[in-house]
Scaffold this motif. Sequence first.
Motif, PDB file in Angstrom:
ATOM      1  N   LEU A 514      48.955  34.880  39.158  1.00 32.54           N
ATOM      2  CA  LEU A 514      49.601  33.578  39.032  1.00 32.54           C
ATOM      3  C   LEU A 514      49.793  32.908  40.384  1.00 32.54           C
ATOM      4  N   LEU A 515      49.912  33.710  41.447  1.00 30.51           N
ATOM      5  CA  LEU A 515      50.181  33.162  42.774  1.00 30.51           C
ATOM      6  C   LEU A 515      48.911  32.823  43.539  1.00 30.51           C
ATOM      7  N   GLU A 516      47.785  33.397  43.148  1.00 35.37           N
ATOM      8  CA  GLU A 516      46.536  33.177  43.893  1.00 35.37           C
ATOM      9  C   GLU A 516      46.170  31.691  44.023  1.00 35.37           C
ATOM     10  N   PRO A 517      46.229  30.897  42.942  1.00 35.29           N
ATOM     11  CA  PRO A 517      45.813  29.487  43.089  1.00 35.29           C
ATOM     12  C   PRO A 517      46.782  28.631  43.904  1.00 35.29           C
ATOM     13  N   SER A 518      47.929  29.189  44.324  1.00 36.26           N
ATOM     14  CA  SER A 518      48.906  28.385  45.046  1.00 36.26           C
ATOM     15  C   SER A 518      48.545  28.195  46.509  1.00 36.26           C
ATOM     16  N   GLN A 519      47.541  28.877  47.004  1.00 37.99           N
ATOM     17  CA  GLN A 519      47.126  28.720  48.397  1.00 37.99           C
ATOM     18  C   GLN A 519      45.626  28.980  48.519  1.00 37.99           C
ATOM     19  N   PRO A 520      44.981  28.399  49.534  1.00 37.23           N
ATOM     20  CA  PRO A 520      43.535  28.592  49.686  1.00 37.23           C
ATOM     21  C   PRO A 520      43.208  30.064  49.958  1.00 37.23           C
ATOM     22  N   PRO A 521      42.047  30.523  49.530  1.00 34.25           N
ATOM     23  CA  PRO A 521      41.632  31.894  49.837  1.00 34.25           C
ATOM     24  C   PRO A 521      41.561  32.131  51.345  1.00 34.25           C
ATOM     25  N   LYS A 522      41.922  33.333  51.759  1.00 31.68           N
ATOM     26  CA  LYS A 522      41.991  33.641  53.193  1.00 31.68           C
ATOM     27  C   LYS A 522      40.630  33.517  53.865  1.00 31.68           C
ATOM     28  N   ASP A 523      39.557  33.920  53.174  1.00 32.16           N
ATOM     29  CA  ASP A 523      38.238  33.831  53.807  1.00 32.16           C
ATOM     30  C   ASP A 523      37.836  32.372  54.033  1.00 32.16           C
ATOM     31  N   LEU A 524      38.252  31.468  53.111  1.00 31.89           N
ATOM     32  CA  LEU A 524      37.947  30.052  53.313  1.00 31.89           C
ATOM     33  C   LEU A 524      38.759  29.477  54.472  1.00 31.89           C
TER      34      LEU A 524
END
Length: 716
Positions: A514-524
Amino acid sequence: MAEKEASIFIIDVGKSMSRVREGRQESDLDYCLQYVWDKLANIVYTGRKGLVVGVIGLRTDKTNNHMQEEGGYEHITVIQSIQQILMPELQSLPNYLKTSSTDTGDALSAVILGVDLLMKHCRTLKFTKRLYLITNGTGKLDPDDIEEVAAQIKQNDIKLTILGVDFDDPEYGFKEENKPFQKQQNEEALKKLVELSDGVYGVMDEAIEGLQRPFVKEVKPITSYKGQLRLGDPEKYDTAITIDIERYPKVMIRKPPSASSYVQKDAAPTQQQEDGADPLTNVRAAYSYQIKDEDAPGGFRDVPREELAKGYEYGRTAVHISESDENITKLDTHQSYEILGFIPAENVERYMFLGVANILVAQKLNDKAAYALSSLARALFEVGSVAVARFVKKDMAEPMLTCLSPLIDDTIECLVENDLPYAEDLRIYRFPPLDKVLTVSGKTLASHRNLPSDDTMEAMSDFIDNMSLINPDTKEELFAIEDVYSPLLHTIESAIKYRAVHPDGTLPPKSGILLEPSQPPKDLQAQSQKSLARLIKAADVKKVPPKVKGRARYRDRESDKPLSGLDVDALLKKPGADRSGPRKTITIDPQNAIPEFKRFFSAPDDDALVKEAVVQMGKIIEDKVRTSLGDSNYDLAIEMLGVVRQEMLELEFSELYNEMMHSLKGKIVKEELGGDRREFWWKVRVLKMGLIDSEQSENSTVSKEDAAKFLRLRES
């Protein structure tokens, strides 16, 4: 009708299940019960009577099952027979699912018992039958009858799932080191049982990880319209087209579960607990209607609902329309779905679609309608058009304009329906162009500090490319729509399910998915650092200092000097004026109240002048309300209130604002501001412009409850 489903959970509660291993912080049983509670809570949450559950305890201290007389079924207990599981049953299970003092009990015998219970309950009825075995694989297991048991499971179409604690699973990538020989043999036997019965064999770690993915409730669509889709009037023209259709929801808004209100019953709590009764009862709402009456106690008199008349709000006036007059205003409509015309799909803007989406399909078992709707959908698709239609759901209902778009894939050919707005539903706003600057004289500037340069545009394009959520090589989407869940819905639902089983304790943290879409992916983020730095340099981005909250009452003007170094107050100061000493008086122009008030509070001199400024502002606000024609001045007065409130919060002068609000409310109650101004106070209440309470400012003596009570106009 929803499909019926019967499930049995066989849970190993042996002595060995109390051990803590593999770096976990809970016992094997508590670790496994996370999966069990989630499954059972989801079943309770659906509320379907067709979902029935049974629970069997394996390696229990006692024996309680209907096959215990046959031998070989010792230390197996049927904790719950197959039935619908509700909250009382769910909350009682933790009392039974506790580790025992023995490791005696055959898992294969428990599976046989589960199969027998399923077949006796389901008989020849149409059920989806599921059997779960949850164990750590220790203890004795007799593998002699595995082939016969597997054949029985397969023959009766039972879906067997075996989940083991620390079982070896090459596909998952786990292998337990120094595994005891007995457990290794048991794992091989259970794996053979699964392979022969076409079941599922997995490690509990993988099942627990799967719990991070929220449970999605399946909803059976219900038709909302059955009738004809018409092109032309068949009663007047032979060339008119009629297609028998059915309308179903395609996308619906799902809301989180709402809370219910309960109160303590009249009986004493101790007596209720002794009687075993529920100490709570539902809250029932009672409505009363009042009108002004100077002769009645309190100035208001209760009126029965039957004596009330329907009124429509027109400004601050309630306009009564009799039922006979209202019938004249209603449009006489009949149930229908008529295509008005066709327009190119490119002319339909996405923002014009209102509400939810529905889908139109051909009538069931009607081949003629299916061919006709398929032809219409393909024709629209090939010419790139959509249909505009008039839809009346039932007789005397308000007509709706809809847009019908073709949807064609390998499984379906249909029309997607979206509501369209009427002219009065549209609000047209004009904004200045983004690619040019228009001066007051009408001159167009193509180069300006507010317009991006070619270097800025190139840097921005490069930054966007580096932040793309689609992998350019694999074309894989990082946040696919089917992998993104609503945090609001599932956080509330998971909290409810957890609290149903664990009445006390702290709620678990939110699921990572649920929290993943709240911030950009680290690799990006790492990939786009260079392009971001280039963009910042090209756009000349400067960091704005954070706004000081609760600033000092009398700030040092040097510390508040703007980044540009330009002192606007010094430029506006009259020649010969001396700002070295404190001012003795202050006068705020009612025609320019907000700018002058803000300018004074950029560097207030002393407490007396601050109080004088607030008093003057309060009088200006009261005058705006008093001289308002209808609600013409209300928005300006509200804006002034907001400015005063914000300044008093930052300077920690909450008592001055609260005094001003008490005076304003008193005059509104007494109708001293040009008559009835309750509508203005309603705006104050909606925008939460009431008293500053102790939670908003430490120096306020007003509690949150008193601040809420103050907003009610009838409270003194």
